[in-house]
Write an enzyme that holds these catalytic residues in place. Structure first.
Site, PDB file in Angstrom:
ATOM      1  N   ASP A  13       0.807  -1.223   0.000  1.00 13.41           N
ATOM      2  CA  ASP A  13       0.000   0.000   0.000  1.00 13.41           C
ATOM      3  C   ASP A  13       0.841   1.274   0.000  1.00 13.41           C
ATOM      4  O   ASP A  13       0.417   2.311   0.504  1.00 13.41           O
ATOM      5  CB  ASP A  13      -0.959   0.012   1.211  1.00 13.41           C
ATOM      6  N   LYS A  16       1.793   2.160  -5.133  1.00 13.70           N
ATOM      7  CA  LYS A  16       2.334   1.605  -6.390  1.00 13.70           C
ATOM      8  C   LYS A  16       1.414   1.921  -7.577  1.00 13.70           C
ATOM      9  O   LYS A  16       1.880   2.311  -8.638  1.00 13.70           O
ATOM     10  CB  LYS A  16       2.503   0.075  -6.261  1.00 13.70           C
ATOM     11  N   GLY A  40      -4.604  -4.169  -3.787  1.00 18.05           N
ATOM     12  CA  GLY A  40      -5.573  -3.128  -4.118  1.00 18.05           C
ATOM     13  C   GLY A  40      -4.765  -1.910  -4.508  1.00 18.05           C
ATOM     14  O   GLY A  40      -4.125  -1.299  -3.649  1.00 18.05           O
ATOM     15  N   HIS A  41      -4.716  -1.594  -5.792  1.00 18.02           N
ATOM     16  CA  HIS A  41      -3.893  -0.492  -6.288  1.00 18.02           C
ATOM     17  C   HIS A  41      -4.793   0.663  -6.706  1.00 18.02           C
ATOM     18  O   HIS A  41      -5.627   0.510  -7.603  1.00 18.02           O
ATOM     19  CB  HIS A  41      -3.013  -0.964  -7.449  1.00 18.02           C
ATOM     20  N   GLN A 223       1.953  -6.041  -3.189  1.00 17.21           N
ATOM     21  CA  GLN A 223       2.395  -6.158  -1.793  1.00 17.21           C
ATOM     22  C   GLN A 223       3.688  -5.339  -1.596  1.00 17.21           C
ATOM     23  O   GLN A 223       3.866  -4.347  -2.279  1.00 17.21           O
ATOM     24  CB  GLN A 223       2.590  -7.617  -1.366  1.00 17.21           C
TER      25      GLN A 223
HETATM   26  P1  GDP Z   1      -0.755   0.381  -3.564  1.00 17.85           P
HETATM   27  O1  GDP Z   1      -1.359  -0.904  -3.093  1.00 17.85           O
HETATM   28  O2  GDP Z   1       0.710   0.432  -3.329  1.00 17.85           O
HETATM   29  O3  GDP Z   1      -1.108   0.725  -4.975  1.00 17.85           O
HETATM   30  O4  GDP Z   1      -1.384   1.511  -2.632  1.00 17.85           O
HETATM   31  P2  GDP Z   1      -2.941   1.653  -2.206  1.00 17.85           P
HETATM   32  O5  GDP Z   1      -3.711   2.125  -3.364  1.00 17.85           O
HETATM   33  O6  GDP Z   1      -3.408   0.419  -1.513  1.00 17.85           O
HETATM   34  O7  GDP Z   1      -2.819   2.729  -1.065  1.00 17.85           O
HETATM   35  C1  GDP Z   1      -2.294   3.987  -1.283  1.00 17.85           C
HETATM   36  C2  GDP Z   1      -3.369   5.022  -0.913  1.00 17.85           C
HETATM   37  O8  GDP Z   1      -2.768   6.289  -0.772  1.00 17.85           O
HETATM   38  C3  GDP Z   1      -4.441   5.178  -1.967  1.00 17.85           C
HETATM   39  O9  GDP Z   1      -5.647   5.527  -1.352  1.00 17.85           O
HETATM   40  C4  GDP Z   1      -3.909   6.345  -2.800  1.00 17.85           C
HETATM   41  O10 GDP Z   1      -4.948   7.059  -3.466  1.00 17.85           O
HETATM   42  C5  GDP Z   1      -3.298   7.188  -1.747  1.00 17.85           C
HETATM   43  N1  GDP Z   1      -2.146   7.997  -2.148  1.00 17.85           N
HETATM   44  C6  GDP Z   1      -1.150   7.685  -3.034  1.00 17.85           C
HETATM   45  N2  GDP Z   1      -0.212   8.660  -3.026  1.00 17.85           N
HETATM   46  C7  GDP Z   1      -0.621   9.583  -2.138  1.00 17.85           C
HETATM   47  C8  GDP Z   1      -0.060  10.806  -1.667  1.00 17.85           C
HETATM   48  O11 GDP Z   1       1.031  11.229  -2.056  1.00 17.85           O
HETATM   49  N3  GDP Z   1      -0.771  11.490  -0.714  1.00 17.85           N
HETATM   50  C9  GDP Z   1      -1.960  11.047  -0.221  1.00 17.85           C
HETATM   51  N4  GDP Z   1      -2.577  11.777   0.696  1.00 17.85           N
HETATM   52  N5  GDP Z   1      -2.512   9.899  -0.663  1.00 17.85           N
HETATM   53  C10 GDP Z   1      -1.841   9.175  -1.583  1.00 17.85           C
HETATM   54  P1  IMO Z   2      -0.920  -4.163  -2.255  1.00 17.36           P
HETATM   55  O1  IMO Z   2      -0.464  -4.710  -3.589  1.00 17.36           O
HETATM   56  C1  IMO Z   2      -0.970  -4.602   2.069  1.00 17.36           C
HETATM   57  C2  IMO Z   2      -1.099  -8.671   3.656  1.00 17.36           C
HETATM   58  C3  IMO Z   2      -2.352  -9.104   4.376  1.00 17.36           C
HETATM   59  C4  IMO Z   2      -1.777 -10.109   5.360  1.00 17.36           C
HETATM   60  C5  IMO Z   2      -0.663 -10.772   4.549  1.00 17.36           C
HETATM   61  C6  IMO Z   2      -1.071 -12.086   3.898  1.00 17.36           C
HETATM   62  O2  IMO Z   2      -2.208  -3.446  -2.317  1.00 17.36           O
HETATM   63  O3  IMO Z   2       0.175  -3.375  -1.604  1.00 17.36           O
HETATM   64  P2  IMO Z   2      -2.612 -12.744   1.829  1.00 17.36           P
HETATM   65  O4  IMO Z   2      -4.027 -12.390   1.504  1.00 17.36           O
HETATM   66  O5  IMO Z   2      -1.621 -12.337   0.808  1.00 17.36           O
HETATM   67  O6  IMO Z   2      -2.450 -14.183   2.208  1.00 17.36           O
HETATM   68  O7  IMO Z   2      -2.288 -11.918   3.174  1.00 17.36           O
HETATM   69  O8  IMO Z   2      -0.305  -9.841   3.550  1.00 17.36           O
HETATM   70  N1  IMO Z   2      -1.313  -8.152   2.291  1.00 17.36           N
HETATM   71  C7  IMO Z   2      -1.221  -6.862   1.955  1.00 17.36           C
HETATM   72  N2  IMO Z   2      -1.024  -5.775   2.728  1.00 17.36           N
HETATM   73  N3  IMO Z   2      -1.069  -4.477   0.736  1.00 17.36           N
HETATM   74  C8  IMO Z   2      -1.250  -5.557  -0.046  1.00 17.36           C
HETATM   75  O9  IMO Z   2      -1.219  -5.489  -1.399  1.00 17.36           O
HETATM   76  C9  IMO Z   2      -1.373  -6.821   0.566  1.00 17.36           C
HETATM   77  N4  IMO Z   2      -1.574  -8.079   0.104  1.00 17.36           N
HETATM   78  C10 IMO Z   2      -1.521  -8.885   1.174  1.00 17.36           C
HETATM   79  O10 IMO Z   2      -2.984  -8.025   5.019  1.00 17.36           O
HETATM   80  O11 IMO Z   2      -1.165  -9.424   6.422  1.00 17.36           O
HETATM   81 MG    MG Z   3      -2.898  -1.575  -1.819  1.00 17.88          MG
END
Ligand code: GDP
Ligand code: IMO
Ligand code: MG
Length: 423
Positions: A13, A16, A40-41, A223
């Site tokens: 998270d 990415k 979840g991207h 991840q």
């Molecule tokens: P990913 O899994 O690495 O793609 O990241 P996620 O989408 O799960 O989580 C990142 C969260 O931070 C999302 O809600 C993005 O919209 C948000 N986000 C990304 N970059 C920034 C930033 O620079 N500032 C803020 N406030 N939010 C951001």
């Molecule tokens: P993105 O790509 C954050 C965590 C879960 C749990 C562990 C194992 O959005 O960054 P799993 O379902 O893979 O067996 O869970 O890994 N986890 C993540 N945490 N971002 C993710 O993906 C994750 N995918 C799995 O919360 O701790």
């Molecule tokens: Mg994510």
């Protein structure tokens, strides 16, 4: 040409999805190489927020090919749901979205096995996303799995039934675990029919031919490094190799074909699910970061655990991945702090160390902090890094000195446009 890689250096998270979307115009192909719908991207542009789970984050840019590589595991139900959500955006899936024949399928019973296993672990649970990831990779390495290419086989249903039989045998051993398989199977087979409309390819040949023809490829990690099955905080990890090496096995590209490795991290740190997190803040500061950073999971909606940035963990991730440049995300979330803490070392058994101990789950790890000055300025409207407050520039210089890798991008908000180049 070589494959550039973008991957997370923390516990996922990091942002990415946003940065892949920002970088996509520089590439011809975006390819996911591991993980599945546990990811979840999030991407934001033109006032709309999109969350992708299986589909690569290049999907919104015109004329870019998106590949779901062999290292990915796919749930046809979630995949179909993602396609449905994208329909209003007129994406020509047949043309721009390709799936490896060797990617493995998540069966409904894999999800049941995930849930049953977590339930049986009680308070020791991994905190899995319950998407069936672990059981699917177990079947892959156990040589029982079903692959996307099998969908086209005349005896696909027989193969499916045989694997389900095996799973039902295992599920019998879990007490107090009830389920209704037929309710899960209907949408699954509908999803399979939808998948058939797309092209299943030998993605290793496709990617290598593209490189030979001078095409630019970006591999999108899911991840983060601290969730890697070998190098993360085992057993509180996911079941795939989330690191650069995973690109080689998850796309079929040789190590000598890896180019730039972009490591991405938050200006602080988060984790969702169970497991060690040395710099975790269980106080009002942690709560403030969660609130200001909207730190709730993009896949499960769970509140993310929050804490200060952890340099020993980041240095480790940089080493394992061969990171060549860094993107620092969510700087704006620290907009109103007088001081920002940075963990430089840990105290373990009375000793000061700057690496992750093997038994991190069982020993007490006390972080040692240094403080840097906060910028106390709203960064979200900043369009040029040259105009950034001195304290932000100093924070970045401090990190670069310690991490020995340049920070080339700073993100100051979730939107595409809120992205600054520092160099
Ligand atoms: P990913 O899994 O690495 O793609 O990241 P996620 O989408 O799960 O989580 C990142 C969260 O931070 C999302 O809600 C993005 O919209 C948000 N986000 C990304 N970059 C920034 C930033 O620079 N500032 C803020 N406030 N939010 C951001
Ligand atoms: P993105 O790509 C954050 C965590 C879960 C749990 C562990 C194992 O959005 O960054 P799993 O379902 O893979 O067996 O869970 O890994 N986890 C993540 N945490 N971002 C993710 O993906 C994750 N995918 C799995 O919360 O701790
Ligand atoms: Mg994510």
């Amino acid at each position: 040409m070589k494959v550039d890689v973008l991957l997370g250096l923390q516990w996922g998270d990091e942002g990415k999805g946003k940065i892949v979307d920002v970088l996509t115009p520089q590439y011809d192909i975006i390819a996911r190489f591991q993980g599945g719908p546990n990811a979840g991207h999030t991407l934001e542009f033109e006032g709309i927020k999109h969350v992708l789970h299986t589909i690569p984050s290049g999907i919104f840019r015109k004329d870019v090919i998106n590949i779901v590589g062999n290292g990915v595991v796919i749930d046809p139900v979630i995949f179909n749901g993602e396609l449905e959500k994208l329909r209003p955006f007129n994406v020509d899936f047949k043309k721009v979205l390709l799936i490896s024949k060797k990617a493995h399928l998540i069966l409904p019973t894999h999800k049941l096995l995930d849930a049953a296993s977590e339930q049986s672990k009680g308070k020791n649970k991994i905190g899995s996303t319950l998407k069936g990831i672990g059981p699917t990779y177990m079947d892959k390495t156990g040589r029982n799995g079903l692959r996307v290419g099998d969908i086209l086989s005349p005896n696909f249903k027989d193969k499916y039934d045989a694997l389900v039989e095996k799973h039902l045998g295992i599920l019998k051993h879990y007490e107090d675990f009830t389920f209704d398989l037929s309710a899960l199977e209907k949408p699954w087979f509908e999803g399979i029919e939808v998948m058939k409309q797309l092209d299943f390819i030998d993605s290793e040949h496709y990617v290598n031919a593209a490189l030979k023809a001078g095409k630019k490829v970006l591999a999108e990690g899911a991840q983060g490094t601290m969730l890697d099955v070998d190098f993360g905080t085992y057993p509180f990890v996911t079941s795939s190799n989330t690191v650069t090496a995973g690109t080689c096995t998850g796309l079929g590209v040789a190590p000598s074909k890896i180019g730039n490795v972009i490591g991405i991290f938050k200006a602080y740190c988060t984790r969702v699910g169970s497991g060690p997190f040395p710099t975790e803040l269980n106080d009002e500061v942690g709560e403030k970061i969660r609130k200001d950073g909207h730190e709730f999971g993009a896949t499960t909606g769970r509140p993310r655990r929050t804490g200060w940035i952890d340099l020993p963990a980041l240095k480790y991730a940089i080493m394992i991945n061969g990171v060549t440049e860094l993107s620092m995300m969510k700087a704006d979330v620290l907009d109103d702090f007088d001081a920002i803490k940075v963990c430089t070392h840990y105290i373990v058994n009375g000793e000061k160390i700057d690496y992750f101990p093997f038994d991190i789950n069982d020993v007490e790890v006390t972080p040692v902090y240094e403080e840097v000055k906060g910028w106390n300025t709203n960064l979200t409207n900043l369009t040029n890094f040259a105009d950034a407050p001195t304290e932000l520039k100093d924070y970045i210089k401090y990190l670069e000195r310690n991490l020995e890798v340049p920070v080339t991008v700073v993100s100051v908000g979730p939107d595409r446009t809120q992205t600054l180049n520092t160099k």
